[in-house]
Each structure stands twice: as structure tokens, then as C-alpha cells.
Enzyme design. Structure first.
Site, PDB file in Angstrom:
ATOM      1  CD  GLU A 204      97.403  59.770  46.603  1.00 48.27           C
ATOM      2  OE1 GLU A 204      96.287  60.307  46.477  1.00 48.27           O
ATOM      3  OE2 GLU A 204      98.475  60.401  46.529  1.00 48.27           O
ATOM      4  CD  GLU A 329     100.677  60.380  42.874  1.00 44.90           C
ATOM      5  OE1 GLU A 329     100.263  61.493  43.253  1.00 44.90           O
ATOM      6  OE2 GLU A 329      99.937  59.422  42.611  1.00 44.90           O
TER       7      GLU A 329
HETATM    8  O1  AHR Z   1      99.250  63.540  40.724  1.00 52.31           O
HETATM    9  C1  AHR Z   1      97.976  64.053  40.942  1.00 52.31           C
HETATM   10  C2  AHR Z   1      97.177  63.231  41.937  1.00 52.31           C
HETATM   11  O2  AHR Z   1      97.727  63.386  43.208  1.00 52.31           O
HETATM   12  C3  AHR Z   1      97.156  61.741  41.727  1.00 52.31           C
HETATM   13  O3  AHR Z   1      96.155  61.347  40.843  1.00 52.31           O
HETATM   14  C4  AHR Z   1      96.878  61.203  43.095  1.00 52.31           C
HETATM   15  O4  AHR Z   1      97.423  59.936  43.301  1.00 52.31           O
HETATM   16  C5  AHR Z   1      97.460  62.254  44.025  1.00 52.31           C
HETATM   17  O5  AHR Z   1      96.591  62.592  45.027  1.00 52.31           O
END
Ligand code: AHR
Length: 533
Positions: A204, A329
Site C-alpha cells: 500500500e 487483501e
Molecule cells: O489487513 C490489515 C491492514 O489493512 C494491512 O496491514 C494493510 O495493508 C491494510 O490497510
């Protein structure tokens, strides 16, 4: 009623979701209240890469410490690995697990987490304001992965870290011996190299919250240098560049285009992230569950948009290479958002408790990922244990959250090729969206080896059971091998240590088989049926 255009032989659309594409271009009307799913073994989307059923473990809260690793616990082995958790994950068959972050990775020095445990430093993890004891690091994770039967997907620090140290980690992990970093690994007692193939080039990096956040072009150049140095160490690696961290970002797609313009030729995939909410935040469904249950169609929209940017850059560069997508994610996450660990080790952070409606939507996401198996090669349910997770532990055991069930069914039943179903479903209007959502959302896989077809069906109707006729083309199932449904009266029901089976699967009465198979899907349900032919 919506009928997909695929059914009218518009081959560029795939799956119900395309039927519903933001939502639902290319749809014609019909009148029957019965939904139909047409299954034709010749209509394949793509081979299913099982890595789209991956997950994620971050140094965050109780995901590692107190989750998969708890030395001294009556439930742990001599390595300190929780045996009950390991067994559960092994049984589920999670194919790939991303580690060590997430936001954590952007300030992580991997050297802190290797070597004799009593010499490892205790550090402040700035991402989650947590004390990190470094008792579990790269070698422990890779050993744990082998025991769990999962492939590792290692994240690299492109925040405070350098391409040089990223390449050093590859040397540490993948070179047999005779170099500075490979010999360090051997000094640490690990003779055999790990051979880690898949790597995320940062996390990110478009987000202002990210340690080391930088502009897209700067990131693209850093990712390029990183990939270049890493492939000099091991030319067989696969690299995933950091795409936008969500469609709500101001730089959404611009970030992806600009950074890819700098590193397209050296990377293989691009990451996508998204978390979905049923609260009153801007991107939430504001308690409107009918809308919430249509959010997997937004996921499909995101996939289509990011793929389009990749293909744009590809065309501009006259490249023969086509990038794949890593949706590394995804989940429902909106209740436990606070990320302040208050400088404690293993604090309770992001311990979302999932209810029935969350589980139904997770089923929808799995349908969407399967329908886009043509483009998505990796995806990770974020996360796996304790932190926004399907498995919750305490010192005495674990329980399965509601979202465990659709995820474990996909792990159990989805294999072979994903089929391009034609789904003809009654639909409903979704508040705040310009198109309608079908009640019935389906995906299917066909496994030639075991001669099985697995159907995964979400019924978004909150009030009524829905009749669904499965129309078989050029195939006639002979037996039902597995049929389960997740449903219930109370969309807000949850599991807990006190009541671990409150939301749990029920047998779905195996249907009568014939050229048309009638299913009656309960309201608010996710159903999986595996047929053998
Ligand atoms: O999964 C939780 C968090 O969400 C992770 O650390 C990050 O990459 C995202 O913003």
C-alpha cells in the site's frame, strides 16, 4: 429479472457478476420468477489457480503471537507453534499465505527476526504502535508454512527498506551457500535454502498512512530497482507490484498507471486491496444488507478497472507480457478499525466478530474471484487468525467464525476449471446504485480428474427462498458428493467461545438429479453442492 449477455453469446462477459457489472450492463429482461443456472462444461473461463484462495498473516495484534505462535502454551509444539491452529489451517488446505505485512512490513527490518532468539531485539512497530519481540521471523514462518502445507508469499519493506536489503533477503532465503547472506542463514542453523518464489514489492505504498509512502513514479522506480536486484540473485522469482490500496483512493488507477509505466517489464502481477463495510461511512452500505450483499459485484468492477489499466500500459509499451492480478487483501472489516496497540506486545487489535451476513458476502467474494480466474491468480483473505480472521484463538483453544465456512468450502470443493455459467435471475434495485443486483449469484468449477462439478450459490434475497433450476448441458451428474448451506433467521448472529456453533452449516437436502435439477435455496443463504458425473 436479469439475463446475462453471455447467455446471448457475448463471450466477453463472464459469470453472474458480469451479468451484474456495475452494475449490470448488457442485461435483458424476462419474466419467470424461477432463476436458472445453465452449466455447460465446454464453457470455461480459465483454470482455477488455487492461489486465489490464499490468506494472510501479519505481525499485527494476536495474529502471530497468541495466534499461530505461543511458546509455553499447553497447545504448542516444541517450536512454539500452536498445534490446534496449525492442524486447522492444514486441514483447510490454505494454498498460499502472505507475510509479514501489511502496514507492518514497511518499517520491518528482516534481520531483527533471524538468528538466535535471545539476541533478537525488541522493537517498537510504528505501524501498529506495538511492541515486537521478534521471536517469530522469516525462518519460523517458512518452517511453519511447510508444516501447514502452504506456499509463502513474502512481503518486502519498500518503505524504510532498500532494494539492496530486499535482494539480501532473497540471497538469505534462496541461495544454497557460499555467499554472505546464504552463509548467515546456515550459521542460523538452516542448511537448506527455502526457495521462496512469490514476493510483494512493498505494501500500500500509495497510502499516506504507509511508512515510507511516496509518489507513484518514485515507487515505480524503487520497485523496478528492487525487482532487478532480486532477479540477479534468483531469476525464477515472481514479483507483485503495489497497486492502489482501494478504489476509494484519490489516486486510484492513476497510481497504478504511473507506477506501472516505470516497472511494467520487471513485474508479473499487481496488487489490489479492498475491505467492505456495512456502516454509515462513505463506502459502507449503512446497514442496508441487500446492498451490502451486492458488494462482491464492486469487487469485480475493481478487478475489471485495474486489469484495464494494466492492459493500457501493456499496449503503450507494446509488451507481449500480460500482468495478472493479486487481490492480496480482501474481507469485510469495519467494526474494529482502531490500530493503536498502545505499545503492548500482542494487543487485541482488529478482532472483528463476523456475523451471518458477513459470511454470505464472503461467499459472494469467492464467487467473484472465481469468475475472474482469467485474470486473478493470487488472492488473500485478510487475515487468517485473530485479526479480521476466520479463526479466533484464546489460550485454551479456537473457534471458527462465520466467514470460515464459505472460505473452507471453496478450499475443499473449488478445483479444475472455472465454468462460465449463464445465470438468469430475478433482480432487485440497490439503493444508491444505478443498476439492479440479481438475487442469485453463482460460480462453478469443473474438475476433469475427479469428474466433479462444484456449484457455489449466494441467495441475496433476505425474505424469500428462491427456486433455482440448474440446466445441465452435455453433462448429467449421477451423484451428489457434498451439499451444505449456511443460512439462518438472524443476519447478525455470531459465533463465540461460549456459543461456537451458533452460525454453522446445515446439510442441504441433496436434490433429485436429472437434466434439470431443482434447488430451493433458503433466503439469506450461501450453498455449495458438489456433483459427480
Ligand atoms: O489487513 C490489515 C491492514 O489493512 C494491512 O496491514 C494493510 O495493508 C491494510 O490497510
Amino acid at each position: 429479472m436479469t439475463t446475462r449477455r453471455t447467455f446471448l453469446k457475448q463471450a466477453s462477459l463472464t459469470g453472474t457478476a458480469l451479468a451484474a457489472s456495475r452494475f449490470f450492463g448488457g442485461i435483458v429482461s424476462a419474466q419467470s420468477p424461477v432463476a436458472r443456472i445453465y452449466v455447460d462444461p465446454m464453457q470455461k473461463i480459465a483454470p482455477l489457480d488455487r492461489k486465489i484462495l490464499g490468506s494472510f498473516i501479519e505481525h499485527l495484534g494476536r495474529s502471530v503471537y497468541g495466534g499461530i505462535y505461543e511458546p509455553g502454551s499447553k497447545l504448542s509444539d516444541a517450536n512454539g507453534f500452536r498445534k490446534d491452529v496449525l492442524e486447522e489451517i492444514k486441514k483447510m488446505g490454505v494454498p498460499i499465505i502472505r507475510y509479514p505485512g501489511g502496514n507492518f512490513v514497511s518499517g520491518y527490518n528482516w534481520l531483527d527476526g533471524v538468528g538466535p532468539k535471545d539476541k533478537r531485539p525488541v522493537v517498537l512497530d510504528k505501524a501498529w504502535n506495538t511492541i515486537e519481540p521478534n521471536q517469530f521471523g522469516t525462518n519460523e514462518f517458512l518452517q511453519w508454512c511447510r508444516m501447514a502445507g502452504a506456499e509463502p508469499l513474502l512481503g518486502l519493506n519498500l518503505g524504510t527498506g532498500t532494494p539492496e536489503m530486499a535482494a539480501a533477503l532473497v540471497e538469505y532465503c534462496n541461495i544454497e551457500k557460499g555467499t554472505k547472506w546464504s552463509d548467515l542463514r546456515r550459521q542460523h542453523g538452516i542448511e537448506k535454502q527455502h526457495n521462496v518464489k512469490s514476493w510483494c514489492l512493498g505494501n500500500e505504498m500509495d497510502g499516506s498512512w504507509q511508512i515510507g509512502h511516496m509518489p507513484a513514479r518514485e515507487y515505480g522506480l524503487k520497485a523496478r530497482d528492487c525487482a532487478n536486484q532480486m532477479r540477479m540473485v534468483d531469476p525464477t522469482l515472481q514479483f507483485i507490484a503495489c497497486g492502489s490500496s482501494g478504489p476509494g483512493m484519490q489516486t486510484y488507477l492513476e497510481w497504478d498507471r504511473e507506477m506501472l509505466e516505470e516497472c511494467y517489464d520487471l513485474v508479473h502481477g499487481i496488487s489490489l486491496h479492498c475491505y467492505y463495510r456495512n456502516d454509515n461511512q462513505e463506502t459502507g452500505a449503512n446497514g442496508d444488507t441487500s446492498k451490502f450483499l451486492a458488494f462482491n459485484l464492486e469487487m469485480e468492477q475493481q478487478i475489471a478497472e485495474v486489469a484495464a489499466v494494466c492492459d493500457y500500459v501493456r499496449a503503450r509499451k507494446h509488451s507481449r507480457k500480460r500482468l495478472w492480478l493479486s487481490f492480496d487483501e480482501w474481507n469485510v472489516w469495519y467494526r474494529q478499525r482502531g490500530g493503536d496497540g498502545k505499545r503492548q506486545p500482542a494487543p487485541h487489535l482488529l478482532e472483528e466478530v463476523y456475523n451471518l451476513e458477513d459470511a454470505l458476502l464472503v461467499g459472494g467474494f469467492l464467487n467473484s474471484l472465481m469468475r475472474r480466474a482469467d485474470r486473478v491468480r493470487v488472492a488473500c483473505l485478510a487475515q487468517l487468525v485473530n485479526v479480521i480472521a476466520p479463526i479466533t484463538t484464546n489460550p485454551d483453544g479456537l473457534f471458527r467464525q462465520t466467514i470460515y465456512y464459505p472460505y473452507s468450502w471453496a478450499l475443499q470443493c473449488a478445483r479444475g476449471n472455472v465454468l462460465d455459467l449463464a445465470v438468469d435471475s430475478p433482480d432487485y434495485s440497490v439503493r444508491g446504485m444505478d443498476s439492479r443486483a440479481p438475487y442469485i449469484d453463482a460460480s462453478a468449477t469443473l474438475d476433469g480428474d475427479s469428474r466433479t462439478i462444484s456449484l457455489f450459490i449466494l441467495n441475496r434475497d433476505l425474505e424469500k427462498a428462491r427456486d433455482v433450476e440448474v440446466v445441465w448441458r452435455d453433462v448429467l451428474p449421477q451423484r451428489v458428493l457434498f451439499s451444505q448451506v449456511l443460512t439462518g433467521q438472524d443476519l447478525k448472529a455470531v459465533n463465540s467461545f461460549e456459543n461456537p456453533k451458533k452460525v454453522s452449516p446445515q446439510l442441504f437436502e441433496p436434490p433429485k438429479l436429472g437434466p434439470r435439477t431443482l434447488l430451493q435455496l433458503p433466503a439469506r443463504s450461501y450453498t455449495v453442492i458438489q456433483f459427480a458425473s
